[in-house]
Design an enzyme around this catalytic site. Sequence first.
Site, PDB file in Angstrom:
ATOM      1  N   ASP A 287     -28.859   0.266 -42.080  1.00  9.55           N
ATOM      2  CA  ASP A 287     -29.216   0.267 -40.590  1.00  9.55           C
ATOM      3  C   ASP A 287     -28.646   1.481 -39.913  1.00  9.55           C
ATOM      4  OD1 ASP A 287     -29.724  -2.507 -38.331  1.00  9.55           O
ATOM      5  OD2 ASP A 287     -30.401  -0.353 -38.435  1.00  9.55           O
TER       6      ASP A 287
HETATM    7  C1  GLC Z   1     -32.093  -0.704 -35.552  1.00 10.08           C
HETATM    8  C2  GLC Z   1     -32.509  -1.945 -35.917  1.00 10.08           C
HETATM    9  C3  GLC Z   1     -33.419  -2.264 -37.227  1.00 10.08           C
HETATM   10  C4  GLC Z   1     -34.249  -0.952 -37.171  1.00 10.08           C
HETATM   11  C5  GLC Z   1     -33.565   0.404 -37.249  1.00 10.08           C
HETATM   12  C6  GLC Z   1     -34.767   1.576 -37.353  1.00 10.08           C
HETATM   13  O1  GLC Z   1     -30.836  -0.228 -35.142  1.00 10.08           O
HETATM   14  O2  GLC Z   1     -31.190  -2.567 -36.191  1.00 10.08           O
HETATM   15  O3  GLC Z   1     -33.871  -3.522 -36.986  1.00 10.08           O
HETATM   16  O4  GLC Z   1     -35.413  -1.143 -38.136  1.00 10.08           O
HETATM   17  O5  GLC Z   1     -32.575   0.467 -36.357  1.00 10.08           O
HETATM   18  O6  GLC Z   1     -35.259   1.597 -36.324  1.00 10.08           O
END
Ligand code: GLC
Length: 740
Positions: A287
């Site tokens: 993440d």
């Molecule tokens: C965010 C979220 C995740 C998302 C990612 C890309 O922080 O936690 O669910 O897919 O970043 O946007």
Amino acid sequence: MKKNIVFALIAASLLTACASSGKSDKESKIEQKVDSVMKLMTLDEKIGQMVLYSSDWDVTGPSLKKGYIDDIRKGNCGNIFNAHTAAYTRKLQKIAVEESRLHIPLLFGYDVIHGHKTIFPISLGESTSWDLAAIEKSARVSATEAAASGINWTFAPMCDISVEPRWGRVSEGAGEDPFWGSKIAAARVHGFQGDDLSDTLTILACVKHFAAYGAPLAGRDYNTVDMSERVFLDMYLPPYKAAIDAGAMSVMSSFNELDGVPASGSKYLLTDILRTKLGFKGFVVTDYTSINEMVNHGVASTEADAGLLAVKAGVDMDMQGEVYFKYLKKQVEEGLIPGKMIDDAVRRILKVKFMLGLFDDPYRYCNEAREKREIYSPAHLEAAFDVAKKSMVLLKNDNNTLPLQKGEKIAVIGQLAASTRDLLGSWKAAGDWNFMKSTLDELKIYNGEANVIYAKGCKTSGTDRSGFSAAMLAAQRASKIVMVIGESWDLSGEATSRTSISIPGVQTELLEKLKTLNKPIVVVLMNGRPLDLSKESELADAMLETWFPGTMGGKAITHVLFGEYNPAGKLTMTFPRNLGQVPIFYYEKNTGRPLYLPNPKYKSRYIDCPNDPLFPFGFGLSYTTFAYSDIKLSTTELTEKGELKASVNVTNTGDKDGEEVVQCYVRDLVGSVTRPVKELKGFEKIALKVGESKVVTFIITPGMLAFHRLDMSYGTEPGDYKLFIGGNSREVKETEFKLK
Ligand code: GLC
């Protein structure tokens, strides 16, 4: 190197593959192609494939990197997210394919959680439809529109089980139950990936957030997660497993620690569980900057050390952190990381790019004519309308206040009634609300402008009561009041944990004033989490949970309120009486001093509140009523290789055709460890005309009763069980059987 040499090498290796293996195994062909590309790559280019940067088209995290286009050109970034439209992705793909040395195509990721342009109800809302086909359809339509807009990878399904309404991301999930959450996870993967990832209207799914991100202490986003391995394996792991069993080819490691180790540095999670136990064959992406954040977690003193932890744990791709880009090469050259570890990661990423057909045609997702044809197509809008209606849950309907009668004069109160943006909820991807109709618009269209009197009354937040008197005047002119209250869209989703789960602002205060008019009041709820509705449920004559129902939400709400559609949704997260009961969920343990003991004092209870929730898991009313017969069992002894059939006869005893979600739960009365008082093991959504009956049968097999026993082995234990069937987790018929 000329592009055609690369592809010639791939072709040559393909011939070799066919010749040597003599089998047209798609996978071995792809592996040969991957090997042929790997042979050409420098270490820098390999590391470039392990890098994912956000474009500046959207911001979904705390930092943005400038110069990502130049990174693509240099081969230092092999993957982009938050970029979309056929035109813009084509522009970026052209740079990768025509200007970088090896012409390796880009992955384009995006958070297509509940729709791309046509937006469906938030995922928690979809889960209350109990309609797997509808949920899969939602993912299919989302993938079609996303793929038509240049996207080939979605960061979904979110598979995080949660019993924490303070945590705003419950809006993105499927609720508290592992059984139902697993079914939904698989359906969404099928919807996104279809049967063939190389199809131009299918996209790569990404199972997130691995793992147990939905159990943050105190419901505070990104907070510590700590649970027993048994609870993790039995209650939180199943939906991730189901998504992987369904063929998902990417997984996202979560922000949280589990048992003291941040997921992005956890070999237990990313290798032992994910690859060894679950057999996952795709790639792992972190993440947003979660590698870097291991310094904050306190398991690495530098980002370079964090990068070492991540790559050794099994992270293949670094989302936005620039850690792999900055430190991996030197760490390989210094022998801190075996080159094979890098090769394995890059091989997994390239394999997926081949599966998507990107090497055959890097521009396959960049077709502007198809984009125009697919976005907001009538069929997609109809699908969104259908799922929105199915997602709504009727929580109360005293004196048959609902359905409304067409032509009756209604006062519509509340900021949310006139809002289109709020209908889309959080994580709306590329959804736009400019062309949409609000609930108020749709009510006027359906019921006639003259029969709908609107007053905002108040906002969804703040203490401004200046609109109260206009709302009271509007209500006085109507026969019924429809008050649309709840949370604004930005009160749920990421980084939106609340220490209160009450309706914000002075909305409920206005509801109390409207109640003094002694007119029937219908409360329409828009919210992204279970709320404490104790006061509202007292004041309302009818209450409809609509979540954030998406692009077609206004029309769906209208059709449910006026009875064009008889609501059949059932809650998938428990609604507490107040925050003090949280966490509260249906599969609780009995404890040593359960409430039913005769002693009035010494038992597991509160002195200021009942134990039971306001609305239990599986709860939802209809405009009709249903009666359940006693349960009939095919046998009262289930043998190791046998099966048991449990049947009930369900009758529509009301005056409207309707649907009922018949639920089947079991309880293991005695185990080597304590067992939940109920566990959902099956459901069937049935349609019954007035007076019609139907026999619903559930098949129980021993494997459905397995759990992690005292010695942590997974299996069943013979003994006595109870079996329950009903329209929610509390109002059930029950019987018993033995597992031999
Ligand atoms: C965010 C979220 C995740 C998302 C990612 C890309 O922080 O936690 O669910 O897919 O970043 O946007």
